[in-house]
Design an enzyme around this catalytic site. Structure first.
Site, PDB file in Angstrom:
ATOM      1  N   ASP A   1     -59.971  -7.871 -12.772  1.00 23.11           N
ATOM      2  CA  ASP A   1     -59.138  -6.707 -13.053  1.00 23.11           C
ATOM      3  C   ASP A   1     -59.813  -5.780 -14.060  1.00 23.11           C
ATOM      4  O   ASP A   1     -60.527  -6.231 -14.948  1.00 23.11           O
ATOM      5  CB  ASP A   1     -57.787  -7.190 -13.609  1.00 23.11           C
TER       6      ASP A   1
ATOM      7  N   SER B   1     -50.297 -12.495 -10.860  1.00 21.44           N
ATOM      8  CA  SER B   1     -50.368 -11.460  -9.818  1.00 21.44           C
ATOM      9  C   SER B   1     -50.541 -12.057  -8.424  1.00 21.44           C
ATOM     10  O   SER B   1     -51.404 -11.632  -7.645  1.00 21.44           O
ATOM     11  CB  SER B   1     -51.495 -10.465 -10.128  1.00 21.44           C
TER      12      SER B   1
ATOM     13  N   SER C   1     -56.139  -8.253  -2.534  1.00 20.91           N
ATOM     14  CA  SER C   1     -54.854  -8.922  -2.353  1.00 20.91           C
ATOM     15  C   SER C   1     -54.095  -8.334  -1.172  1.00 20.91           C
ATOM     16  O   SER C   1     -54.376  -7.215  -0.710  1.00 20.91           O
ATOM     17  CB  SER C   1     -54.011  -8.812  -3.623  1.00 20.91           C
TER      18      SER C   1
ATOM     19  N   GLU D   1     -51.308  -7.178  -1.387  1.00 16.33           N
ATOM     20  CA  GLU D   1     -50.595  -6.019  -1.914  1.00 16.33           C
ATOM     21  C   GLU D   1     -51.502  -4.804  -2.112  1.00 16.33           C
ATOM     22  O   GLU D   1     -51.007  -3.688  -2.305  1.00 16.33           O
ATOM     23  CB  GLU D   1     -49.921  -6.356  -3.245  1.00 16.33           C
ATOM     24  N   ASN D   2     -52.816  -5.016  -2.101  1.00 19.16           N
ATOM     25  CA  ASN D   2     -53.737  -3.899  -2.331  1.00 19.16           C
ATOM     26  C   ASN D   2     -53.676  -2.846  -1.230  1.00 19.16           C
ATOM     27  O   ASN D   2     -54.123  -1.712  -1.431  1.00 19.16           O
ATOM     28  CB  ASN D   2     -55.173  -4.401  -2.467  1.00 19.16           C
TER      29      ASN D   2
ATOM     30  N   GLY E   1     -60.519   0.139 -12.429  1.00 21.47           N
ATOM     31  CA  GLY E   1     -59.997   1.494 -12.538  1.00 21.47           C
ATOM     32  C   GLY E   1     -59.981   1.999 -13.969  1.00 21.47           C
ATOM     33  O   GLY E   1     -60.354   3.147 -14.243  1.00 21.47           O
TER      34      GLY E   1
END
Length: 222
Positions: free
Chosen positions: A2, A178, A47, A49-50, A5
């Site tokens: 992580d 997560s 993931s 969810e990405n 960004g």
């Protein structure tokens, strides 16, 4: 892994620059792990969810997967590393699936080090798929519902052929799972660092291992 960004934002760069720097961190850690005695390393690359991220960012991530991560195959193979995959990765685009299958097949006989990449992976989705597989067996009369045990569930998970998880490391200061390896993390040790993933290196990994080595693992006992 992580912090890509935030790493890019701090440098006033586009997010894709952070993801590219994250790929370099992957390269460093995959090289360092065997030297530090790690036999199996799992990286949470993408993931389930990405997919909710903006379309251009998802496209950039897929491009990196095609042209960078898979480009490391020759080095992995020459270093005796075996590539394994977890997650619903076969639901990804056909060209990505084909490349992944070739990568897994070409390194299958290597035994020095195992690199596991979680792609289109979510811990809840993994458990749901395991439950569905067991429900199908119950419906077919192969097993009774009352006979379902943790061992039977584990045998249906994506990680069935992998060793138990010892240590989960999360970068960037976030302190949550997560949706990563929810079942497998039951008694795993956890280690959090504020270091953003693009800055993660062998020294940080060594710090995590040193912390792990000092811990007493009791698995619910005394």
């Amino acid at each position: 892994m992580d912090g890509n960004g935030r790493w890019a934002k701090a440098r006033r760069l586009p997010r894709v620059a952070g993801h590219r720097a994250g790929v370099e961190a992957v390269r460093r850690i995959v090289r360092a792990a065997p030297k530090l005695g790690i036999e199996t390393l799992t990286l949470y690359a993408f993931s389930s969810e990405n997919w909710r991220r903006p379309a251009d960012e998802v496209s950039d991530l897929m491009s990196l997967l095609r042209h960078h991560l898979l480009a490391e195959l020759e080095e992995l193979d020459s270093n005796g590393a075996r590539l394994s995959l977890i997650g619903n990765w076969r639901a990804m685009k056909p060209d990505v699936v084909e490349r992944l299958e070739n990568a897994v097949r070409s390194t299958a006989k290597n035994t020095r080090f195992q690199l596991v990449v979680a792609l289109n992976y979510g811990g809840q989705d993994e458990i749901v798929r395991a439950a569905q597989a067991l429900a199908t067996r119950v419906a077919a009369g192969e097993i009774a519902a009352q006979a379902i045990t943790p061992e039977l569930i584990e045998a249906e998970l994506d990680t069935a052929q992998l060793p138990p998880v010892d240590l989960i490391i999360r970068s960037s200061g976030e302190q949550r799972l997560s949706n990563f390896l929810l079942w497998q993390a039951a008694y795993a040790e956890m280690w959090f660092t504020p270091v953003l993933w693009p800055d993660f290196n062998e020294d940080v990994l060594r710090d995590a291992i040193d912390s792990f080595a000092r811990r007493e693992r009791r698995y619910g006992g005394r």
